[in-house]
Write an enzyme that holds these catalytic residues in place. Structure first.
Site, PDB file in Angstrom:
ATOM      1  CG  HIS A 177      40.880  44.581  40.503  1.00 15.54           C
ATOM      2  ND1 HIS A 177      40.858  44.539  39.161  1.00 15.54           N
ATOM      3  CD2 HIS A 177      41.146  45.740  40.566  1.00 15.54           C
ATOM      4  CE1 HIS A 177      41.038  45.952  38.310  1.00 15.54           C
ATOM      5  NE2 HIS A 177      41.146  46.522  39.227  1.00 15.54           N
ATOM      6  CG  ASN A 178      40.799  40.961  36.665  1.00 13.16           C
ATOM      7  OD1 ASN A 178      41.117  42.436  37.124  1.00 13.16           O
ATOM      8  ND2 ASN A 178      41.257  40.615  35.572  1.00 13.16           N
ATOM      9  CG  ASN A 233      44.949  39.337  34.062  1.00 11.90           C
ATOM     10  OD1 ASN A 233      45.144  39.734  35.144  1.00 11.90           O
ATOM     11  ND2 ASN A 233      44.189  39.793  33.250  1.00 11.90           N
ATOM     12  CD  GLU A 240      37.986  45.012  35.172  1.00 16.99           C
ATOM     13  OE1 GLU A 240      37.901  44.362  34.011  1.00 16.99           O
ATOM     14  OE2 GLU A 240      38.990  45.093  35.859  1.00 16.99           O
ATOM     15  CB  SER A 277      44.285  46.477  37.386  1.00 12.57           C
ATOM     16  OG  SER A 277      43.145  47.266  37.167  1.00 12.57           O
ATOM     17  CE  LYS A 305      44.442  43.036  37.075  1.00  8.27           C
ATOM     18  NZ  LYS A 305      43.857  42.123  35.889  1.00  8.27           N
ATOM     19  NE  ARG A 315      32.030  39.854  31.673  1.00  8.64           N
ATOM     20  CZ  ARG A 315      33.223  40.549  31.614  1.00  8.64           C
ATOM     21  NH1 ARG A 315      34.006  40.108  30.696  1.00  8.64           N
ATOM     22  NH2 ARG A 315      33.316  41.691  32.220  1.00  8.64           N
TER      23      ARG A 315
END
Length: 468
Positions: free
Chosen positions: A184-185, A100, A188, A126, A181, A285
């Site tokens: 994408h995360n 990553n 996610e 992923s 990516k 988070r």
């Protein structure tokens, strides 16, 4: 000795499983791991793989042109490995970074490798440990000349979509593979937070047990609201601890993160793309990690007393529709970011084709990705501009609004659900209060403003107060 077709650096769970995945697809792999314990554990479990004692010895075990896959921690460790590898590789060899890594680091490493006559690929991967073993989604970008050399290998390693297509395709130049990516995360992060908020509304709003909430998520897993993450949520909530109580109830509510969500928000700020749902997922988070502060503030700001929603089934139906709409908003924000990056850096990204790469193997896999790809095929520049997507969002908006209002009434935090809704309302607002904002800026800083009744090329300034 017969040479391997692939070298792998790093035998953590992902690297070890990718080695086994490659072998199962007919690609012999040689491996290296600096940690002696990991190295010996892998050797004992998988003795058929050649193991290099030193990193510099790995290229000699791989046939030319060599393909060396790095599965090491992002950041300085990647550069350290490159410092040792590049002198022992030869022109035409390919280095593939499957970790990553930040996309700007990948862009820099592409230039460094090409200056040495090598090819460099930043491949976002992923799917977690199971995806690495059985087939992940792979998003390679970087040195275009490397693609014909690694195409068959990476496509073989990747997951296969329901139509049999490999979930792997060339993304573009420079750091574009790792950028995709990263986005994408970011999506996610958004979907995970949305699911958690829906779970808390079930738990604290309706009083459902973990098992009861798990049954609801399981019932959603195969429908329009379904996704891999929704499916595993049902399984997680059903899992019992040794004493027979739900295991999830024993897990400390402090979330961790590795940085890709924050990178997504940072890139969005740089490019001027609003991604508030993803941003709130990242902040949620961070807020969860402040457990001691939350415990101290809880008695100061008690949750309002209120009766639960009177019709449980109606509220659950609203939750399902709100989750679908908010997930779609997360994808819309992510695809807007991909389009902006592509335009800014000339990458030629197509978010519809990227959605096809996510249909299997990866954490985001869901039927919704087929809808995204179909919208792009219909010519949509943005997800929100597609008529079918717009009709779907309009249909769930009433339930989404009721869900957000109920969360506020009950004092249950739903930052991603509400941010996604406000983002959609803002995106569809013909007039926003930014006119007042511009007047404020001109008042205190003489930043000027434009008028609706004059060409936008003209700027104006007003002396708003008596202050000089």
């Amino acid at each position: 000795m017969k040479l391997a077709q692939l070298g792998i650096v790093g035998l953590g769970v992902m690297g070890a499983n990718l080695a086994r995945n490659a072998a199962s697809k007919g690609y012999a792999a040689a491996v290296y791991e600096r940690d002696q314990g990991l190295r010996e554990a892998f050797r004992q479990k998988s003795p058929e793989f050649p193991v290099a004692a030193e990193l510099e010895e790995l290229p000699a075990l791989v046939g030319r042109p060599r393909k060396i896959l790095l599965m090491v921690r992002a950041g300085a460790p990647v550069d350290s490995v490159l410092d040792r590898l590049l002198p022992v590789l030869e022109p035409g060899d390919v280095v593939i970074d499957g970790g990553n890594s930040h996309w700007r680091d990948t862009a820099r490493r592409v230039e460094r490798a090409e200056a040495a006559g090598l090819w460099y690929v930043g491949a976002g991967i992923s799917g977690g440990s199971q995806g690495a073993l059985l087939g992940p989604s792979i998003m390679p970008g970087g040195s275009r000349a490397a693609w014909p050399l690694v195409k068959d290998l990476l496509e073989a390693l990747s997951a296969k979509a329901p139509d049999g297509a490999p979930c792997c395709g060339w993304i573009g130049p420079s750091g574009s593979g790792h950028f995709v990516k990263m986005v994408h995360n970011g999506i996610e992060y958004g979907e995970m937070q949305l699911i958690c908020e829906v779970y808390q509304l079930m738990r604290d709003g309706l009083g459902l047990s973990a098992g009861e909430a798990g049954q609801v998520f399981t019932s959603w897993a195969c429908g329009k609201t379904g996704s891999y993450l929704v499916g595993i949520t049902g399984e997680i909530l059903a899992r019992k601890d040794a004493d027979g109580t739900p295991l999830v109830d024993h897990i400390l509510d402090k979330a961790e993160q590795k940085g890709t969500g924050a990178w997504t928000v940072s890139a969005a700020l740089e490019l001027g793309v609003p991604v508030p749902l993803i941003g709130e997922a990242v902040f949620a988070r961070s807020l969860s990690a402040r457990k001691e502060q939350r415990l101290a503030d809880a008695p100061r700001y008690p949750r309002p007393e209120g009766a639960p929603p009177p019709d449980r089934q109606a509220f659950l139906a609203d939750l399902a529709q709100a989750l679908y709409g908010a997930r779609l908003a997360a994808y819309a924000q992510g695809t807007d970011l991909l389009s902006a990056a592509s335009e800014q850096w000339g990458w030629g990204l197509d978010w519809g084709e990227i959605a096809l790469l996510w249909r299997a193997g990866c954490i985001l896999r869901s039927p919704l990705l087929g809808e995204l790809a179909a919208a792009r095929c219909r010519g949509a520049e943005r997800l929100l501009s597609d008529p079918d997507m717009a009709a779907g969002l309009r249909a769930v908006l009433p339930a989404w609004r009721r869900t957000a209002a109920e969360a506020i009434r009950l004092g249950i935090p739903a930052p991603a659900l509400t941010a996604g809704l406000s983002w959609l309302d803002g995106s569809a607002a013909a007039v926003l209060p930014a006119n007042l904002l511009q007047a404020q800026r001109d008042c205190f800083g003489a930043h000027t403003y434009r008028r609706v009744d004059r060409p936008e090329t003209e700027v104006f300034h007003t002396q708003w107060t008596d202050e000089v």
